[in-house]
Design a protein around this motif. Structure first.
Motif, PDB file in Angstrom:
ATOM      1  N   LEU A 197       5.193  -4.367  -3.579  1.00 58.77           N
ATOM      2  CA  LEU A 197       6.648  -4.373  -3.668  1.00 58.77           C
ATOM      3  C   LEU A 197       7.124  -4.691  -5.080  1.00 58.77           C
ATOM      4  CD1 LEU A 197       7.665  -6.267  -0.391  1.00 58.77           C
ATOM      5  CD2 LEU A 197       7.453  -3.797  -0.767  1.00 58.77           C
ATOM      6  N   THR A 198       8.345  -4.230  -5.381  1.00 60.39           N
ATOM      7  CA  THR A 198       9.026  -4.568  -6.627  1.00 60.39           C
ATOM      8  C   THR A 198      10.339  -5.244  -6.272  1.00 60.39           C
ATOM      9  OG1 THR A 198       8.051  -2.731  -7.861  1.00 60.39           O
ATOM     10  CG2 THR A 198      10.077  -3.686  -8.745  1.00 60.39           C
ATOM     11  N   ARG A 199      10.585  -6.390  -6.907  1.00 61.36           N
ATOM     12  CA  ARG A 199      11.837  -7.115  -6.685  1.00 61.36           C
ATOM     13  C   ARG A 199      12.502  -7.379  -8.027  1.00 61.36           C
ATOM     14  NH1 ARG A 199      12.003 -10.452  -2.262  1.00 61.36           N
ATOM     15  NH2 ARG A 199      14.066 -11.020  -3.040  1.00 61.36           N
ATOM     16  N   PHE A 227      14.678  -8.969 -14.812  1.00 59.39           N
ATOM     17  CA  PHE A 227      13.236  -8.799 -14.659  1.00 59.39           C
ATOM     18  C   PHE A 227      12.957  -7.927 -13.437  1.00 59.39           C
ATOM     19  CE2 PHE A 227      13.873 -12.772 -16.895  1.00 59.39           C
ATOM     20  CZ  PHE A 227      12.883 -12.784 -17.873  1.00 59.39           C
ATOM     21  N   GLN A 228      12.121  -6.915 -13.613  1.00 58.54           N
ATOM     22  CA  GLN A 228      11.649  -6.096 -12.503  1.00 58.54           C
ATOM     23  C   GLN A 228      10.207  -6.507 -12.227  1.00 58.54           C
ATOM     24  OE1 GLN A 228      13.632  -4.176 -10.855  1.00 58.54           O
ATOM     25  NE2 GLN A 228      15.365  -3.946 -12.273  1.00 58.54           N
ATOM     26  N   VAL A 229       9.988  -7.166 -11.091  1.00 59.85           N
ATOM     27  CA  VAL A 229       8.701  -7.785 -10.803  1.00 59.85           C
ATOM     28  C   VAL A 229       7.953  -6.964  -9.754  1.00 59.85           C
ATOM     29  CG1 VAL A 229       7.529  -9.914 -10.153  1.00 59.85           C
ATOM     30  CG2 VAL A 229       9.795 -10.017 -11.225  1.00 59.85           C
ATOM     31  N   THR A 230       6.791  -6.454 -10.137  1.00 53.85           N
ATOM     32  CA  THR A 230       5.959  -5.661  -9.225  1.00 53.85           C
ATOM     33  C   THR A 230       4.689  -6.426  -8.910  1.00 53.85           C
ATOM     34  OG1 THR A 230       6.799  -3.576 -10.126  1.00 53.85           O
ATOM     35  CG2 THR A 230       4.715  -3.485  -8.914  1.00 53.85           C
ATOM     36  N   ASN A 231       4.374  -6.506  -7.643  1.00 51.79           N
ATOM     37  CA  ASN A 231       3.168  -7.208  -7.200  1.00 51.79           C
ATOM     38  C   ASN A 231       2.067  -6.197  -6.909  1.00 51.79           C
ATOM     39  OD1 ASN A 231       1.233  -8.877  -6.142  1.00 51.79           O
ATOM     40  ND2 ASN A 231       2.395  -9.461  -4.316  1.00 51.79           N
ATOM     41  N   ASN A 232       1.086  -6.130  -7.784  1.00 56.68           N
ATOM     42  CA  ASN A 232      -0.066  -5.258  -7.588  1.00 56.68           C
ATOM     43  C   ASN A 232      -1.276  -6.016  -7.043  1.00 56.68           C
ATOM     44  OD1 ASN A 232       1.231  -2.953  -8.418  1.00 56.68           O
ATOM     45  ND2 ASN A 232       0.585  -3.128 -10.546  1.00 56.68           N
ATOM     46  N   GLY A 233      -1.047  -7.239  -6.585  1.00 53.34           N
ATOM     47  CA  GLY A 233      -2.134  -8.039  -6.042  1.00 53.34           C
ATOM     48  C   GLY A 233      -2.235  -7.901  -4.537  1.00 53.34           C
TER      49      GLY A 233
END
Length: 376
Positions: A87-89, A55-61
Protein backbone atom coordinates in the motif's frame (compact mmCIF):
# COMPACT_ATOMS: atom_id res chain seq x y z
CA UNK A 1 -0.05 6.32 17.40
CA UNK A 2 -0.87 2.32 16.96
CA UNK A 3 -1.73 1.28 17.77
CA UNK A 4 -1.84 1.80 17.31
CA UNK A 5 -0.34 0.37 18.57
CA UNK A 6 2.85 2.35 18.37
CA UNK A 7 4.78 -0.22 20.22
CA UNK A 8 8.32 -0.04 21.48
CA UNK A 9 11.02 -2.59 20.98
CA UNK A 10 12.28 -4.44 17.91
CA UNK A 11 13.14 -1.66 15.54
CA UNK A 12 15.29 -0.09 18.23
CA UNK A 13 17.73 -2.89 17.54
CA UNK A 14 17.77 -2.32 13.82
CA UNK A 15 20.89 -0.36 12.91
CA UNK A 16 20.35 2.83 11.09
CA UNK A 17 22.72 1.48 8.49
CA UNK A 18 19.84 -0.65 7.28
CA UNK A 19 18.37 2.45 5.73
CA UNK A 20 18.77 2.08 2.01
CA UNK A 21 21.48 4.26 0.54
CA UNK A 22 20.40 5.97 -2.63
CA UNK A 23 20.98 9.36 -4.13
CA UNK A 24 19.12 12.05 -2.23
CA UNK A 25 17.67 15.35 -3.38
CA UNK A 26 15.91 18.35 -1.97
CA UNK A 27 12.16 18.13 -1.34
CA UNK A 28 11.38 21.70 -2.26
CA UNK A 29 9.78 21.01 -5.63
CA UNK A 30 7.34 18.19 -4.98
CA UNK A 31 6.20 15.25 -2.93
CA UNK A 32 8.77 13.23 -1.04
CA UNK A 33 8.64 9.51 -1.71
CA UNK A 34 9.32 7.02 1.04
CA UNK A 35 9.91 3.38 0.19
CA UNK A 36 9.74 1.15 3.25
CA UNK A 37 10.67 -2.50 3.61
CA UNK A 38 11.11 -4.71 6.66
CA UNK A 39 14.74 -3.57 6.96
CA UNK A 40 14.98 -0.19 5.22
CA UNK A 41 13.43 3.24 4.92
CA UNK A 42 14.47 4.93 1.68
CA UNK A 43 13.49 8.62 1.50
CA UNK A 44 13.89 10.53 -1.75
CA UNK A 45 15.00 13.75 -0.02
CA UNK A 46 17.06 14.58 3.02
CA UNK A 47 16.38 18.33 3.01
CA UNK A 48 13.33 20.51 2.62
CA UNK A 49 12.03 24.02 3.14
CA UNK A 50 9.75 25.42 5.82
CA UNK A 51 6.04 25.05 5.23
CA UNK A 52 3.98 22.01 4.33
CA UNK A 53 5.67 18.80 3.22
CA UNK A 54 3.90 15.89 1.57
CA UNK A 55 5.26 12.35 1.93
CA UNK A 56 4.07 9.46 -0.24
CA UNK A 57 4.87 6.32 1.76
CA UNK A 58 4.94 2.94 0.01
CA UNK A 59 5.36 -0.28 1.94
CA UNK A 60 7.28 -2.86 -0.08
CA UNK A 61 7.86 -5.07 2.96
CA UNK A 62 5.97 -8.02 4.37
CA UNK A 63 5.01 -6.32 7.66
CA UNK A 64 2.57 -3.51 8.37
CA UNK A 65 4.58 -0.34 8.83
CA UNK A 66 4.24 3.24 10.06
CA UNK A 67 5.94 6.48 9.11
CA UNK A 68 6.66 9.42 11.44
CA UNK A 69 8.13 12.89 11.33
CA UNK A 70 9.66 13.72 14.72
CA UNK A 71 10.86 17.02 16.16
CA UNK A 72 13.19 17.32 19.17
CA UNK A 73 12.21 15.12 22.08
CA UNK A 74 10.49 12.62 19.77
CA UNK A 75 7.48 14.90 19.47
CA UNK A 76 5.54 13.57 16.49
CA UNK A 77 4.79 16.36 14.02
CA UNK A 78 2.83 13.93 11.88
CA UNK A 79 2.39 10.22 11.36
CA UNK A 80 0.68 7.74 9.11
CA UNK A 81 0.03 4.35 10.61
CA UNK A 82 -1.05 0.85 9.61
CA UNK A 83 0.40 0.88 6.09
CA UNK A 84 -0.11 -2.66 4.87
CA UNK A 85 2.23 -4.48 2.47
CA UNK A 86 1.89 -3.13 -1.05
CA UNK A 87 0.00 0.00 0.00
CA UNK A 88 0.86 3.67 -0.45
CA UNK A 89 -0.34 6.26 2.05
CA UNK A 90 0.02 10.04 2.04
CA UNK A 91 1.16 12.17 4.96
CA UNK A 92 0.89 15.95 4.82
CA UNK A 93 2.75 17.60 7.67
CA UNK A 94 3.40 21.21 8.60
CA UNK A 95 7.04 22.00 9.40
CA UNK A 96 6.87 25.76 9.83
CA UNK A 97 10.23 26.26 11.53
CA UNK A 98 13.76 25.58 10.33
CA UNK A 99 15.20 22.63 12.26
CA UNK A 100 16.57 19.13 11.94
CA UNK A 101 13.69 16.69 12.13
CA UNK A 102 13.83 12.90 12.05
CA UNK A 103 11.97 10.62 9.67
CA UNK A 104 11.20 7.11 10.88
CA UNK A 105 9.74 3.96 9.37
CA UNK A 106 8.52 1.37 11.88
CA UNK A 107 8.28 -2.08 10.26
CA UNK A 108 5.97 -4.26 12.28
CA UNK A 109 4.77 -1.09 14.06
CA UNK A 110 7.33 -1.59 16.82
CA UNK A 111 10.42 0.09 18.20
CA UNK A 112 11.94 3.51 17.71
CA UNK A 113 12.12 2.96 13.97
CA UNK A 114 14.65 3.12 11.17
CA UNK A 115 15.53 6.80 11.27
CA UNK A 116 17.30 9.51 9.34
CA UNK A 117 17.60 13.27 9.62
CA UNK A 118 15.50 15.63 7.54
CA UNK A 119 16.95 19.15 7.55
CA UNK A 120 14.45 21.94 7.00
CA UNK A 121 15.68 25.44 6.17
CA UNK A 122 14.01 28.76 5.42
CA UNK A 123 12.07 31.49 7.13
CA UNK A 124 9.27 30.73 9.57
CA UNK A 125 6.18 29.73 7.61
CA UNK A 126 3.32 29.96 10.07
CA UNK A 127 0.13 29.10 8.25
CA UNK A 128 -1.82 32.01 6.83
CA UNK A 129 -4.97 32.33 8.89
CA UNK A 130 -6.66 35.52 7.85
CA UNK A 131 -10.10 34.58 9.23
CA UNK A 132 -8.77 32.78 12.31
CA UNK A 133 -10.23 29.40 11.37
CA UNK A 134 -6.99 27.48 11.79
CA UNK A 135 -6.36 28.92 15.23
CA UNK A 136 -9.96 28.26 16.21
CA UNK A 137 -9.68 24.63 15.08
CA UNK A 138 -6.46 24.13 17.05
CA UNK A 139 -7.90 25.77 20.17
CA UNK A 140 -11.10 23.74 19.98
CA UNK A 141 -9.32 20.45 19.56
CA UNK A 142 -6.86 21.25 22.34
CA UNK A 143 -9.81 21.94 24.67
CA UNK A 144 -11.27 18.56 23.69
CA UNK A 145 -8.00 16.76 24.40
CA UNK A 146 -7.70 18.42 27.79
CA UNK A 147 -11.30 17.58 28.71
CA UNK A 148 -10.67 13.92 27.93
CA UNK A 149 -7.53 13.96 30.07
CA UNK A 150 -9.55 15.16 33.08
CA UNK A 151 -11.99 12.27 32.63
CA UNK A 152 -9.13 9.83 31.96
CA UNK A 153 -7.38 10.72 35.22
CA UNK A 154 -10.63 10.43 37.17
CA UNK A 155 -11.78 7.07 35.77
CA UNK A 156 -8.29 5.61 35.90
CA UNK A 157 -8.00 6.56 39.56
CA UNK A 158 -11.22 4.63 40.24
CA UNK A 159 -10.01 1.68 38.16
CA UNK A 160 -6.63 1.56 39.89
CA UNK A 161 -8.26 1.80 43.33
CA UNK A 162 -10.45 -1.20 42.51
CA UNK A 163 -7.46 -3.18 41.24
CA UNK A 164 -5.38 -2.43 44.33
CA UNK A 165 -8.30 -3.32 46.60
CA UNK A 166 -8.66 -6.67 44.87
CA UNK A 167 -12.21 -5.82 43.78
CA UNK A 168 -11.99 -7.68 40.48
CA UNK A 169 -15.62 -7.29 39.41
CA UNK A 170 -15.55 -3.53 39.91
CA UNK A 171 -12.19 -3.25 38.16
CA UNK A 172 -13.53 -5.22 35.19
CA UNK A 173 -16.50 -2.84 34.92
CA UNK A 174 -14.23 0.22 35.09
CA UNK A 175 -11.61 -1.07 32.64
CA UNK A 176 -13.45 -0.18 29.39
CA UNK A 177 -14.69 3.09 30.86
CA UNK A 178 -11.20 4.34 31.64
CA UNK A 179 -9.90 3.18 28.26
CA UNK A 180 -12.65 5.13 26.49
CA UNK A 181 -11.03 8.46 27.36
CA UNK A 182 -7.60 7.24 26.35
CA UNK A 183 -8.74 5.76 23.05
CA UNK A 184 -10.43 9.02 22.04
CA UNK A 185 -7.11 10.87 22.18
CA UNK A 186 -4.53 8.14 21.61
CA UNK A 187 -2.82 9.85 18.63
CA UNK A 188 -1.86 12.74 20.91
CA UNK A 189 -0.41 10.32 23.48
CA UNK A 190 1.61 8.82 20.64
CA UNK A 191 3.19 12.23 20.14
CA UNK A 192 5.14 11.92 23.37
CA UNK A 193 7.90 9.44 22.68
CA UNK A 194 7.56 6.08 24.44
CA UNK A 195 4.42 6.97 26.39
CA UNK A 196 1.86 5.11 24.30
CA UNK A 197 3.67 1.75 24.52
CA UNK A 198 3.93 2.14 28.29
CA UNK A 199 0.18 2.71 28.49
CA UNK A 200 -1.21 0.49 25.77
CA UNK A 201 1.24 -2.27 24.79
CA UNK A 202 -0.38 -5.61 23.95
CA UNK A 203 1.12 -8.92 25.02
CA UNK A 204 1.42 -10.07 21.40
CA UNK A 205 3.79 -7.18 20.71
CA UNK A 206 6.15 -7.74 23.62
CA UNK A 207 9.80 -8.34 22.86
CA UNK A 208 11.99 -10.72 24.91
CA UNK A 209 12.91 -9.09 28.20
CA UNK A 210 10.64 -6.07 27.67
CA UNK A 211 8.71 -4.80 30.68
CA UNK A 212 4.97 -5.00 30.19
CA UNK A 213 2.97 -2.19 31.77
CA UNK A 214 -0.30 -0.42 31.10
CA UNK A 215 -3.93 -1.25 30.53
CA UNK A 216 -3.49 -4.57 28.75
CA UNK A 217 -1.18 -6.04 31.39
CA UNK A 218 -3.87 -5.28 33.99
CA UNK A 219 -6.51 -6.63 31.62
CA UNK A 220 -4.79 -10.03 31.62
CA UNK A 221 -4.45 -10.00 35.40
CA UNK A 222 -8.16 -9.34 35.79
CA UNK A 223 -9.54 -11.73 33.19
CA UNK A 224 -6.96 -14.53 32.95
CA UNK A 225 -4.24 -14.94 35.56
CA UNK A 226 -5.73 -13.29 38.61
CA UNK A 227 -4.05 -10.60 40.69
CA UNK A 228 -0.25 -11.02 40.60
CA UNK A 229 2.42 -9.98 43.12
CA UNK A 230 3.34 -6.99 40.95
CA UNK A 231 -0.20 -6.00 39.92
CA UNK A 232 -0.28 -3.11 42.39
CA UNK A 233 3.03 -1.78 41.05
CA UNK A 234 1.73 -1.97 37.48
CA UNK A 235 -1.44 -0.12 38.51
CA UNK A 236 0.62 2.60 40.22
CA UNK A 237 2.76 2.93 37.09
CA UNK A 238 -0.39 3.39 34.99
CA UNK A 239 -1.43 6.26 37.26
CA UNK A 240 2.01 7.81 36.99
CA UNK A 241 2.14 7.55 33.19
CA UNK A 242 -1.29 9.09 32.75
CA UNK A 243 -0.30 11.93 35.08
CA UNK A 244 2.71 12.53 32.84
CA UNK A 245 0.44 12.62 29.79
CA UNK A 246 -1.78 15.14 31.56
CA UNK A 247 1.22 17.33 32.34
CA UNK A 248 2.22 17.35 28.68
CA UNK A 249 -1.16 18.31 27.23
CA UNK A 250 -1.88 20.86 29.95
CA UNK A 251 1.45 22.65 29.50
CA UNK A 252 1.37 26.16 28.04
CA UNK A 253 3.79 24.98 25.35
CA UNK A 254 1.38 22.31 24.07
CA UNK A 255 0.27 23.26 20.58
CA UNK A 256 -1.59 21.43 17.83
CA UNK A 257 -1.22 21.97 14.11
CA UNK A 258 -4.54 21.85 12.22
CA UNK A 259 -3.07 19.50 9.63
CA UNK A 260 -2.22 17.06 12.41
CA UNK A 261 -5.81 17.19 13.67
CA UNK A 262 -6.85 15.68 10.34
CA UNK A 263 -4.12 13.08 10.75
CA UNK A 264 -5.47 12.20 14.20
CA UNK A 265 -8.95 11.72 12.76
CA UNK A 266 -7.56 9.34 10.15
CA UNK A 267 -5.31 7.52 12.59
CA UNK A 268 -8.17 6.72 14.95
CA UNK A 269 -10.14 5.14 12.13
CA UNK A 270 -7.09 3.19 10.98
CA UNK A 271 -6.79 1.74 14.48
CA UNK A 272 -10.27 0.27 14.19
CA UNK A 273 -9.71 -1.09 10.71
CA UNK A 274 -6.38 -2.72 11.48
CA UNK A 275 -6.62 -4.10 15.01
CA UNK A 276 -9.92 -3.59 16.77
CA UNK A 277 -12.06 -5.05 13.99
CA UNK A 278 -10.19 -8.35 14.39
CA UNK A 279 -10.67 -8.50 18.16
CA UNK A 280 -6.96 -8.52 18.89
CA UNK A 281 -6.91 -5.30 20.93
CA UNK A 282 -8.83 -6.40 24.03
CA UNK A 283 -8.16 -10.09 23.57
CA UNK A 284 -8.74 -11.05 27.22
CA UNK A 285 -11.76 -8.91 28.10
CA UNK A 286 -13.46 -8.70 24.67
CA UNK A 287 -14.36 -5.07 25.41
CA UNK A 288 -13.27 -4.03 21.90
CA UNK A 289 -16.54 -2.29 21.06
CA UNK A 290 -15.96 0.27 23.84
CA UNK A 291 -12.60 1.07 22.20
CA UNK A 292 -14.19 1.02 18.76
CA UNK A 293 -16.78 3.62 19.77
CA UNK A 294 -14.13 5.72 21.52
CA UNK A 295 -11.99 5.85 18.38
CA UNK A 296 -15.04 6.93 16.36
CA UNK A 297 -15.87 9.58 18.97
CA UNK A 298 -12.33 10.94 18.86
CA UNK A 299 -12.29 11.03 15.08
CA UNK A 300 -15.61 12.85 15.04
CA UNK A 301 -14.30 15.41 17.52
CA UNK A 302 -11.25 16.06 15.36
CA UNK A 303 -13.39 16.52 12.26
CA UNK A 304 -15.78 18.76 14.19
CA UNK A 305 -12.89 21.06 15.09
CA UNK A 306 -12.05 21.32 11.39
CA UNK A 307 -15.63 21.52 10.15
CA UNK A 308 -15.74 25.32 9.59
CA UNK A 309 -12.72 24.95 7.30
CA UNK A 310 -14.28 22.01 5.48
CA UNK A 311 -17.59 23.81 5.08
CA UNK A 312 -15.83 26.72 3.46
CA UNK A 313 -13.38 24.82 1.27
CA UNK A 314 -15.20 21.58 0.44
CA UNK A 315 -18.79 21.43 1.74
CA UNK A 316 -19.55 18.30 -0.29
CA UNK A 317 -16.75 16.43 1.48
CA UNK A 318 -18.01 17.70 4.85
CA UNK A 319 -21.47 16.31 4.09
CA UNK A 320 -20.16 12.95 2.91
CA UNK A 321 -18.11 12.59 6.08
CA UNK A 322 -21.08 13.49 8.28
CA UNK A 323 -23.24 10.94 6.47
CA UNK A 324 -20.60 8.23 6.87
CA UNK A 325 -20.23 8.94 10.58
CA UNK A 326 -24.01 8.73 11.01
CA UNK A 327 -24.08 5.42 9.16
CA UNK A 328 -21.34 3.99 11.38
CA UNK A 329 -22.95 5.27 14.57
CA UNK A 330 -26.19 3.52 13.58
CA UNK A 331 -24.33 0.28 12.94
CA UNK A 332 -22.62 0.46 16.34
CA UNK A 333 -25.87 1.21 18.14
CA UNK A 334 -27.17 -2.32 17.48
CA UNK A 335 -24.47 -3.68 19.80
CA UNK A 336 -25.21 -1.41 22.74
CA UNK A 337 -26.23 -3.03 26.00
CA UNK A 338 -27.07 -0.83 28.96
CA UNK A 339 -24.39 1.81 29.37
CA UNK A 340 -21.90 -0.18 27.31
CA UNK A 341 -21.73 -2.84 24.64
CA UNK A 342 -21.98 -6.57 24.17
CA UNK A 343 -18.69 -8.42 24.36
CA UNK A 344 -16.94 -8.61 21.02
CA UNK A 345 -16.66 -12.39 20.97
CA UNK A 346 -20.45 -12.46 20.55
CA UNK A 347 -20.28 -10.40 17.34
CA UNK A 348 -20.52 -12.66 14.30
CA UNK A 349 -18.10 -12.61 11.39
CA UNK A 350 -20.73 -11.18 8.97
CA UNK A 351 -21.45 -8.40 11.48
CA UNK A 352 -17.73 -7.67 11.78
CA UNK A 353 -17.42 -7.52 8.01
CA UNK A 354 -20.32 -5.06 7.84
CA UNK A 355 -18.63 -2.82 10.41
CA UNK A 356 -15.38 -3.11 8.48
CA UNK A 357 -17.03 -1.97 5.25
CA UNK A 358 -18.55 1.03 6.98
CA UNK A 359 -15.30 2.06 8.60
CA UNK A 360 -13.48 1.72 5.28
CA UNK A 361 -16.05 3.93 3.56
CA UNK A 362 -15.68 6.58 6.26
CA UNK A 363 -11.90 6.36 6.23
CA UNK A 364 -11.80 6.90 2.47
CA UNK A 365 -13.52 10.27 2.93
CA UNK A 366 -11.58 11.35 6.04
CA UNK A 367 -8.30 10.62 4.25
CA UNK A 368 -9.01 13.65 2.03
CA UNK A 369 -9.23 16.13 4.91
CA UNK A 370 -5.50 16.73 5.41
CA UNK A 371 -5.13 17.93 1.86
CA UNK A 372 -8.10 20.30 2.19
CA UNK A 373 -6.85 21.77 5.48
CA UNK A 374 -3.34 22.19 4.09
CA UNK A 375 -4.81 24.12 1.17
CA UNK A 376 -3.35 21.80 -1.47
Amino acid sequence: MRRSILLLATAAALPLALTACTEKSTAADGDITVTATDTSCDVSAETGTTGTSTFQVTNNGSKITEFYVFADGDRAMGEVENIGPGLTRQLIVSLPEAATYQLACKPGMVGTGIRQDFVVTGDSQAATDENGQLAEAADGYRRYIRSQIVALEDTTAQFVAAVKAGNVDQAKALFPQARTYYERIEPEAESFGELDPKLDLREADLEPGQAWTGFHRLEKDLWVTGIQPDTTAVADQLTEDIAYLADQVNADSYTIDPTKIAGDAQGLLDEIANSKITGEEDIFSHTDLWDFQANVDGSQAAIAALNPILQERDPDLAKRIADRFADLDTALAQFRQGDGFVFYDTVTEPQRQDLSRKIDALSAEVSKVQEVVAGQ
